[in-house]
Scaffold this active site. Structure first.
Site, PDB file in Angstrom:
ATOM      1  N   HIS A  12     -86.933   0.443  43.732  1.00  0.00           N
ATOM      2  CA  HIS A  12     -86.476   1.766  44.193  1.00  0.00           C
ATOM      3  C   HIS A  12     -87.640   2.752  44.361  1.00  0.00           C
ATOM      4  CE1 HIS A  12     -85.702   2.620  39.611  1.00  0.00           C
ATOM      5  NE2 HIS A  12     -86.953   2.897  39.931  1.00  0.00           N
ATOM      6  N   HIS A  59     -85.585   9.180  36.172  1.00  0.00           N
ATOM      7  CA  HIS A  59     -87.019   9.292  35.866  1.00  0.00           C
ATOM      8  C   HIS A  59     -87.332  10.715  35.403  1.00  0.00           C
ATOM      9  CE1 HIS A  59     -86.518   5.955  38.690  1.00  0.00           C
ATOM     10  NE2 HIS A  59     -87.631   5.450  38.213  1.00  0.00           N
ATOM     11  N   HIS A 193     -94.641  -3.338  37.743  1.00  0.00           N
ATOM     12  CA  HIS A 193     -95.513  -2.205  38.067  1.00  0.00           C
ATOM     13  C   HIS A 193     -95.865  -1.424  36.822  1.00  0.00           C
ATOM     14  CE1 HIS A 193     -91.484  -0.360  38.501  1.00  0.00           C
ATOM     15  NE2 HIS A 193     -91.967   0.849  38.735  1.00  0.00           N
ATOM     16  N   GLU A 240     -87.894  -1.791  34.005  1.00  0.00           N
ATOM     17  CA  GLU A 240     -86.782  -1.433  34.904  1.00  0.00           C
ATOM     18  C   GLU A 240     -85.968  -2.661  35.326  1.00  0.00           C
ATOM     19  OE1 GLU A 240     -88.383   2.689  36.989  1.00  0.00           O
ATOM     20  OE2 GLU A 240     -88.486   0.860  38.151  1.00  0.00           O
TER      21      GLU A 240
HETATM   22  C1  DHB Z   1     -93.269   3.981  41.709  1.00  0.00           C
HETATM   23  C2  DHB Z   1     -92.288   3.028  41.468  1.00  0.00           C
HETATM   24  C3  DHB Z   1     -91.145   3.346  40.751  1.00  0.00           C
HETATM   25  O1  DHB Z   1     -90.158   2.456  40.424  1.00  0.00           O
HETATM   26  C4  DHB Z   1     -90.959   4.620  40.305  1.00  0.00           C
HETATM   27  O2  DHB Z   1     -89.799   4.908  39.680  1.00  0.00           O
HETATM   28  C5  DHB Z   1     -91.928   5.594  40.522  1.00  0.00           C
HETATM   29  C6  DHB Z   1     -93.085   5.265  41.231  1.00  0.00           C
HETATM   30  C7  DHB Z   1     -94.494   3.674  42.493  1.00  0.00           C
HETATM   31  O3  DHB Z   1     -94.748   2.512  42.832  1.00  0.00           O
HETATM   32  O4  DHB Z   1     -95.243   4.571  42.827  1.00  0.00           O
HETATM   33 FE    FE Z   2     -88.571   3.598  38.799  1.00  0.00          FE
END
Ligand code: DHB
Ligand code: FE
Length: 280
Positions: A12, A59, A193, A240
């Site tokens: 997302h 978030h 990530h 996540e």
């Molecule tokens: C990014 C990815 C995410 O899932 C998020 O919630 C905020 C930032 C990113 O890749 O920048």
């Molecule tokens: Fe996220």
């Protein structure tokens, strides 16, 4: 009787929303990402779901650290689109289903999931970016949405196993709802990530692809992944992926994989997407 007819998972990434809103979706960088969602847009035209139970995480857009619910269910008639610092995304208001949400709340509490009931909730990119990816540009979203926000921002976050069992309880609750609704369940977030610290930028395609491979018929192995494993293998934000396990837990033992997409990178994130159909 209401039925869960499909489970969908997707990353997302907020930058996907920005690229979409600013008409940059056919730029060299973004075109392959958006192409990965052509299949699902066609699928949604055929399936025409009535309601999506959308498992995501906030978030710190709607819920700051003063209140951190583990599982928060959106009960409202509608949900405002959050302003996450760049202004509100120019996407339609998210329309809820308070009657089904009240039924879910009651059944889930009976099933010993003590939810936080959100009678007002602003939804952030965890909700709105997947809606854009599944349905494209719309005047109105073609489905009602019941958001279910999971705490992944402050320890202790729920375990993957707990999320799986919540999914099972959601399936029972949906199937005890008398109206004949076509319900989908989505899990959003991930894949690997990490946005901060020494390992910022970490992406682990091996972990992600093993997760995608196992989701259909070796999901027992995914249920055992600990929060520390997610942190080590998939980075701080890899946690996540537990929202994907709520989705998968709601589909029962046997599923058919209808579609899969994986792409690296988008912003700081490995983008993953899968569409599953429960069997029986
Ligand atoms: C990014 C990815 C995410 O899932 C998020 O919630 C905020 C930032 C990113 O890749 O920048
Ligand atoms: Fe996220």
């Amino acid at each position: 009787m209401a039925r869960i007819t499909a489970g969908i998972a997707t990353s997302h990434v907020p930058a996907i929303g920005a690229a979409f809103d600013q008409g940059r979706d056919q730029d060299e960088y973004w075109a392959p990402v958006f192409a990965g969602y052509d299949w699902v847009k066609e699928f949604q035209r055929r399936e025409d779901p009535d309601v999506v139970i959308l498992c995501y995480n906030d978030h710190a857009s709607a819920m700051m650290l003063d209140v951190v619910p583990t599982f928060a269910l959106g009960m409202a008639e509608e949900f405002d689109v959050a302003d996450e610092g760049w202004g509100r995304r120019p996407v339609p208001q998210v329309i809820g289903d308070p009657v089904l949400a009240a039924h879910l709340a009651e059944q889930l509490v009976i099933d010993e999931f003590d939810l936080t009931l959100m009678n007002a909730l602003e939804v952030d990119h965890g909700c709105t970016v997947p809606l854009s990816l599944m349905f494209g540009r719309r005047e109105e979203w073609p489905v009602r949405v019941i958001p279910l926000a999971v705490n992944v921002t402050q320890f202790p976050t729920p375990s993957g196993e707990r999320c799986w069992r919540l999914g099972e309880a959601i399936r029972d609750a949906v199937e005890s709802y008398p109206a004949g609704l076509n319900v989908q369940i989505w899990g959003t977030g991930g894949m690997s990530h990490q946005l901060q610290g020494e390992r910022a930028g970490l992406i682990n395609p091996e972990f992600d692809n093993a997760f995608l491979d196992k989701l259909s018929d070796r999901a027992d192995e995914l249920r055992k992944i600990t929060r520390l494993d997610y942190l080590r293998e998939a980075g701080t934000e890899g946690i996540e992926l537990i929202m994907w396990l709520i989705m998968r837990g709601a589909l029962g033992d046997k599923v058919e994989e209808l579609h899969r997409f994986y792409h690296v990178p988008a912003s700081n994130t490995a983008v993953g997407h899968i569409v599953l159909r429960p069997q029986g």
